[in-house]
Design a protein around this motif. Structure first.
Motif, PDB file in Angstrom:
ATOM      1  N   UNK A  18      25.716  25.712  -1.072  1.00 43.70           N
ATOM      2  CA  UNK A  18      26.821  25.223  -1.696  1.00 43.70           C
ATOM      3  C   UNK A  18      26.840  24.193  -2.791  1.00 43.70           C
ATOM      4  N   UNK A  19      27.503  24.429  -3.877  1.00 42.11           N
ATOM      5  CA  UNK A  19      27.303  23.318  -4.936  1.00 42.11           C
ATOM      6  C   UNK A  19      28.596  22.631  -4.812  1.00 42.11           C
ATOM      7  N   UNK A  20      28.277  21.354  -5.213  1.00 40.00           N
ATOM      8  CA  UNK A  20      29.242  20.488  -5.207  1.00 40.00           C
ATOM      9  C   UNK A  20      29.081  19.425  -6.664  1.00 40.00           C
ATOM     10  N   UNK A  21      30.086  19.055  -7.070  1.00 33.77           N
ATOM     11  CA  UNK A  21      30.025  18.286  -8.525  1.00 33.77           C
ATOM     12  C   UNK A  21      29.353  16.998  -8.215  1.00 33.77           C
ATOM     13  N   UNK A  22      28.625  16.595  -9.099  1.00 30.01           N
ATOM     14  CA  UNK A  22      27.739  15.379  -9.186  1.00 30.01           C
ATOM     15  C   UNK A  22      28.658  14.414  -9.903  1.00 30.01           C
ATOM     16  N   UNK A  23      29.061  13.235  -9.456  1.00 25.80           N
ATOM     17  CA  UNK A  23      29.801  12.160  -9.968  1.00 25.80           C
ATOM     18  C   UNK A  23      28.934  10.853  -9.987  1.00 25.80           C
ATOM     19  N   UNK A  24      28.548  10.555 -11.332  1.00 22.56           N
ATOM     20  CA  UNK A  24      28.218   9.291 -11.507  1.00 22.56           C
ATOM     21  C   UNK A  24      29.358   8.102 -11.377  1.00 22.56           C
ATOM     22  N   UNK A  25      29.005   7.231 -10.178  1.00 22.41           N
ATOM     23  CA  UNK A  25      30.161   6.324  -9.854  1.00 22.41           C
ATOM     24  C   UNK A  25      30.236   5.370 -11.254  1.00 22.41           C
ATOM     25  N   UNK A  26      29.048   4.902 -11.594  1.00 18.40           N
ATOM     26  CA  UNK A  26      29.058   3.908 -12.774  1.00 18.40           C
ATOM     27  C   UNK A  26      29.550   4.432 -14.027  1.00 18.40           C
ATOM     28  N   UNK A  27      29.650   5.613 -14.308  1.00 13.91           N
ATOM     29  CA  UNK A  27      30.306   6.245 -15.421  1.00 13.91           C
ATOM     30  C   UNK A  27      31.694   6.319 -15.231  1.00 13.91           C
ATOM     31  N   UNK A  28      32.042   6.916 -14.220  1.00 19.78           N
ATOM     32  CA  UNK A  28      33.363   7.146 -13.757  1.00 19.78           C
ATOM     33  C   UNK A  28      34.212   5.953 -13.860  1.00 19.78           C
ATOM     34  N   UNK A  29      33.774   4.814 -13.317  1.00 21.43           N
ATOM     35  CA  UNK A  29      34.203   3.468 -13.342  1.00 21.43           C
ATOM     36  C   UNK A  29      34.016   2.707 -14.485  1.00 21.43           C
ATOM     37  N   UNK A  30      33.568   3.357 -15.539  1.00 20.37           N
ATOM     38  CA  UNK A  30      33.151   2.702 -16.882  1.00 20.37           C
ATOM     39  C   UNK A  30      32.446   1.379 -16.801  1.00 20.37           C
ATOM     40  N   UNK A  31      31.369   1.589 -15.939  1.00 16.66           N
ATOM     41  CA  UNK A  31      30.408   0.477 -15.767  1.00 16.66           C
ATOM     42  C   UNK A  31      29.189   0.650 -16.832  1.00 16.66           C
ATOM     43  N   UNK A  32      29.079   2.108 -16.988  1.00 16.23           N
ATOM     44  CA  UNK A  32      28.084   2.413 -17.955  1.00 16.23           C
ATOM     45  C   UNK A  32      28.402   3.752 -18.572  1.00 16.23           C
ATOM     46  N   UNK A  33      27.889   3.943 -19.662  1.00 16.52           N
ATOM     47  CA  UNK A  33      28.150   4.829 -20.700  1.00 16.52           C
ATOM     48  C   UNK A  33      27.452   6.197 -20.166  1.00 16.52           C
ATOM     49  N   UNK A  34      26.403   6.112 -19.831  1.00 15.55           N
ATOM     50  CA  UNK A  34      25.506   7.214 -19.555  1.00 15.55           C
ATOM     51  C   UNK A  34      24.985   7.196 -18.245  1.00 15.55           C
ATOM     52  N   UNK A  35      24.854   8.209 -17.329  1.00 14.25           N
ATOM     53  CA  UNK A  35      24.255   8.151 -16.161  1.00 14.25           C
ATOM     54  C   UNK A  35      22.801   8.329 -16.213  1.00 14.25           C
ATOM     55  N   UNK A  36      22.288   7.560 -15.396  1.00 12.66           N
ATOM     56  CA  UNK A  36      20.665   8.059 -15.351  1.00 12.66           C
ATOM     57  C   UNK A  36      20.591   9.100 -14.672  1.00 12.66           C
TER      58      UNK A  36
END
Lengths: 779, 155
Positions: A675-693
């Motif tokens: 099954x496929x689940x969306x990948x969420x970068x917590x840092x980006x979502x919370x505006x801690x960083x602009x781009x996810x590593x």
């Protein structure tokens, strides 16, 4: 008026307890435990409610309670036999009584027609010639309205303790001497059938509540010819007289064939405000009494009245400067052989009075076994919950401080065997113990929620035409107050569901070879630091075929999806799923189990279901023991430390690069077992960083939102699991999207607790978002 | 200095003055709970740039506001000499990050002048008046406006 309001609040609190006792007693009767103790406990509960309600002029409540009480009294004196029908009637009457109490409190209204119908039913069940014969009647137990500590004339010592446990209010009343009068059968021989001697000694409270002895005497005169004598021997000299105190005693000889209850009824509304002795006939003087200090001249009434003054009363705390003699209790000697036991007032609310030999007919006041009824010598303290909350806050700070201290000391590289390190270890242990003890203060047995459920089951069973019996287990399991308050709704919902959907109709059950009466079991237990609530029924179980077809029909799942039995069972938690054929009052509005699941998850809990066709279903709900602390996973994201609630985390994993697939212009999904689940970068979502590593460098936490939707949160590193104290952000700032609350970690820094649902939703709001194949069900 | 001022008027108030960049500001001493040395704050996501984050103040979560940024000045990284002033406004407790605390002043109402009409919105909203003492110009901060409305900031 404020004081009166405060007393009223206490009264209603006690009503809650009394109603619970009432229901508990009736349920015990239903289970066949129909002995005198139980019936007496039930009677006392109703009587106490009536007494208190009378003091506040709550007319409808008093009237209904009176009818109820009359029936119970008849049952108590074995004038009517105990039958299952009677118990069922009493149970229904207790529901109406509870409604009356709520209405008197300003919560809800009483269906007056139903109440009148119930009252008529109760009256019909009561033998019309119910005036009990005093010789056969047990010594009358006058349960005090609990907010008025006043002398209790009682039949047995344990009764005294039982009722007195309620008297923990602080109205500034002193404790009165307890007078225990033991009736002796021998007296009955000398009794003249319908002559009664009533001794009335009003207390100043009687007048303060605007009652009037003249009216009482007039009432008494309606029962038959009276001859009243005033004993004013206790009246002090004028310069010592307190104008607001009560000093006099009436001794009234009544000739009536209406029995003791009729006399007692006259004094119903001054119950507790005057000392009352009702004695049959004109008994000869007891030798025993003669030896007592005799402060009053013998009353000229045909029946002699003796006043025994308790000298030790003077040591009792006495807010009013009234002379001690005035407060002395009056004992009318019932019989020659009647032993009189004087219990002196003790400052503690549980004076211990030794009754030499229980009178034959005296009811023993033992209540049904309950954990929260304090035993002899114990007392209960009512504390403002805010004070406890403050204490819990402080202990939380202490725990954090202790952790900080330990960490600082650790930084200096001190040997673990050194005195300092050992002292710190001890401190840590003590801190833990304090925290546990403080939490235990706020812990309450789930009983307060459970006790509302028998009524619910009766009502739902009636409404759905099913026969259901509720079996409860583990009512004394304790859990934090904050959790208790929020347990009620999920349990209500699950029980309704179990009866409405789980149980079959009596006919179906008979056809299936089952007992027509279905059993619904509600149990609470502790399991690995959480409280587990189980609601099970012995009904038909989940009809998986039907659940599957409904889910397909409603577009909740795709038709060709192959699901395991367990997965099908869990479909009922999907929003908008409802299997009820017709929409009823009970359930079936399509807001059933998904609401339960959401409210449970909001508490950091989990819910699961196990079902076996033909044998029933079990819902298991597991909740944290408190909402003040939370089990969380401490993670690093973009240099910040975050706590993710453990209840949301399904699993954690290190993704391989082939498991991460791009979807759309910038989105990625993670393949987890097909099954496929969306990948969420917590840092980006919370505006801690602009781009996810690259996600492969970090750790992925598979989380499940409240609506059942899954997401894969990417964090940089995991520090481990920890229990954290929840701190509000709103108190000094405001809510921050994506953050549920804050906490303070061992290093003294604030860490934010992630709001997993908000993070999933924040992500969803971003415009270029690919459709998510796994979320068809949730949307 | 303070004595001379106190003698001039009976209606005096005490203010704490501090530096933000090259400018001097002050707040009413009654609103000040304590003054603490700077320690790194935990960043709050989804928050305006003037919110430095939150710190642990004896078990309470205290938000820290960078006063310079709030007043529209550029953000400067705090130094070891930076302090924050813990102030109480409404029911909330907030830390104001400033460069240094300088003085306690006693001022009378007649020493206060209305804020001159300048273009900067932030100054117009947050400075309630200007106090002139010994050739210094000290702007008094209006705390109730400084803190955002709870709802307004939610966006």
């Amino acid at each position: 008026m404020d004081e009166l309001e405060a007393i009223k609040v206490t009264f209603f609190q006690e009503c809650e307890e009394l109603l619970a006792d009432l229901e508990g007693g009736l349920l015990a009767m239903q289970d066949g435990n129909d002995d005198g103790d139980t019936v007496n406990a039930v009677f006392r509960a109703v009587h106490s409610i009536k007494g208190g309600a009378g003091a506040f002029g709550l007319e409808p409540l008093v009237r209904f309670a009176h009818v109820f009480e009359t029936l119970l009294d008849a049952r108590r004196s074995n004038e009517i036999p105990g039958t299952p029908d009677l118990t069922a009637l009493l149970l229904r009457a207790s529901d109406v009584l509870a409604d009356h109490v709520s209405a008197a409190r300003g919560l809800g209204v009483v269906d007056m027609d139903a109440s009148a119908a119930m009252a008529a039913e109760l009256k019909a069940a009561t033998d019309p010639n119910a005036a009990p014969v005093a010789a056969a009647a047990p010594a009358v137990v006058e349960a005090e309205p609990a907010f008025e500590p006043a002398p209790v004339v009682i039949g047995a010592a344990n009764e005294l303790l039982g009722d007195d446990a309620l008297d923990d209010d602080d109205l500034g009343f002193d404790f009165q001497p307890m007078t225990i009068t033991l009736d002796a059968q021998a007296a009955d021989a000398a009794v003249i059938e319908n002559v009664w001697t009533v001794s009335i000694r009003p207390k100043s409270d009687l007048y303060r509540k605007a009652n009037e002895t003249g009216l009482l005497l007039r009432e008494l005169a309606r029962l038959g010819p009276v001859q009243a004598t005033l004993d004013d021997s206790a009246l002090p000299a004028l310069d010592l007289l307190d104008p607001e105190a009560a000093y006099v005693t009436w001794s009234v000889r009544v000739e009536t064939d209406q029995g003791e209850d009729a006399i007692r009824e006259v004094f119903e509304f001054v119950d507790g405000d005057c000392e009352l002795e009702i004695v049959r006939g004109e008994a000869p003087v007891s030798d025993l009494l003669a030896t007592l200090k005799d402060a009053a001249a013998p009353a000229p009434a045909p029946a002699p009245v003796f006043e025994a003054i308790v000298p030790s009363l003077e040591v009792a705390p006495e807010p009013a400067p009234a002379p001690a003699a005035v407060e002395a209790s009056v004992i009318a000697a019932p019989a020659a052989a009647a032993p009189v036991v004087e219990a002196t007032a003790a400052p503690a609310p549980a004076p211990v009075a030794a009754a030499p030999a229980p009178p034959p007919a005296a009811p023993s006041g033992a209540k049904p076994a309950q954990i929260d009824v304090p035993g002899p010598g114990q007392s209960v303290i009512r504390v403002d919950p805010e004070r406890i909350d403050r204490l819990i806050d402080l202990v939380g700070e202490l725990v954090i401080n202790q952790a900080m201290l330990a960490q600082r000391v650790g930084e200096y590289g001190i040997a673990p065997s050194s005195n300092l390190a050992m002292g710190l270890d001890e401190l840590e242990q003590l801190t833990r113990e304090i925290q546990d003890s403080v939490m235990a203060i706020r812990a309450q047995p789930v009983k307060s929620v459970f006790q509302r459920m028998p009524r619910l089951v009766r009502e739902v069973a009636n409404m759905t035409g099913k026969q259901a019996r509720l079996v409860m287990d583990g009512e004394n399991t304790e859990v934090d107050k904050t959790v208790i308050e929020r347990l009620s709704d999920p349990i209500t919902h699950m029980l309704r569901n179990a009866i409405d959907h789980g149980l079959e109709s009596p006919e179906e059950r008979k056809a299936a070879g089952k007992n027509p009466e279905g059993v619904v079991r509600l149990a609470a237990l502790h399991r690995s630091g959480r409280i587990v609530i189980e609601v099970s029924d012995d009904g038909k179980g989940i009809n998986r075929e039907r659940v599957h077809s409904i889910a397909v029909k409603k577009g909740l799942i795709s038709p060709d999806l192959v699901l395991t039995d367990e997965e099908i069972d869990n479909l009922i938690f999907l929003p908008g799923f409802s299997t009820a054929d017709k929409i009823s009052d009970v359930s079936g509005r399509g807001v059933g189990m998904d609401v339960v699941k959401r409210s449970v998850q909001a508490l950091g809990g989990r819910i699961s279901i196990a079902s076996r066709p033909g044998q029933g279903s079990t819902f298991t709900l597991s909740l944290p023991l408190t909402l003040a602390v939370l089990d969380g996973m401490v993670v690093d994201v973009a240099g910040e430390t975050l706590v993710i609630p453990l209840a949301c985390i399904v699993e954690s994993l290190r993704p391989k690069s082939e498991e991460i697939r791009p979807l759309g212009p910038s989105g990625h999904v993670l393949a987890v077992r097909d099954s496929f689940v969306p990948l969420i970068d917590v840092g980006v979502t919370l505006n801690y960083r602009d781009r996810s590593p690259a996600a492969t460098e970090g750790v992925v936490l598979l989380v499940e939102g409240e609506d059942g939707s899954r997401a894969a949160l990417v964090a940089d590193a995991i520090h481990g699991q920890r229990q954290v104290v929840i701190k509000s952000l709103e108190q000094n700032y405001q809510q921050v999207e994506g953050v549920a609350a804050a906490t303070i970690l061992g290093d003294g820094r604030v860490a934010l607790i992630l709001d997993v649902d908000a993070v999933i939703n924040l992500r969803r709001r971003e415009p270029p978002r690919p459709a998510d194949p796994t979320l068809i069900a949730a949307e | 200095m303070t004595e001379a001022i106190a003698a001039s008027s009976s209606e005096t108030r005490e203010l704490i003055s501090f530096r933000v960049g090259e400018q001097e500001y002050c707040v009413d001493i009654m609103a000040v709970r304590e003054i603490r040395g700077w320690s790194p704050a935990t960043t709050l996501p989804q928050s305006p740039s003037y919110m430095r984050g939150v710190i642990n103040l004896r078990g309470a979560v205290l938000p820290i506001m960078d006063l310079a940024v709030r007043l529209g000045m550029p953000m400067v990284e705090p130094t070891v000499r930076s302090v924050f002033i813990v102030v109480q406004a409404d029911s909330r407790t907030v830390g104001l990050l400033v460069d240094a605390v300088s003085d306690i002043l006693s001022v009378s109402d007649e020493m206060c002048q209305p804020t001159p009409d300048i273009a900067c919105d932030a100054v117009r909203s947050f400075v309630r008046g200007i106090i002139s003492i010994e050739g210094r110009m000290i702007s008094e901060i209006s705390l109730d406006r400084l803190l955002p409305e709870r709802e307004a900031l939610a966006a």
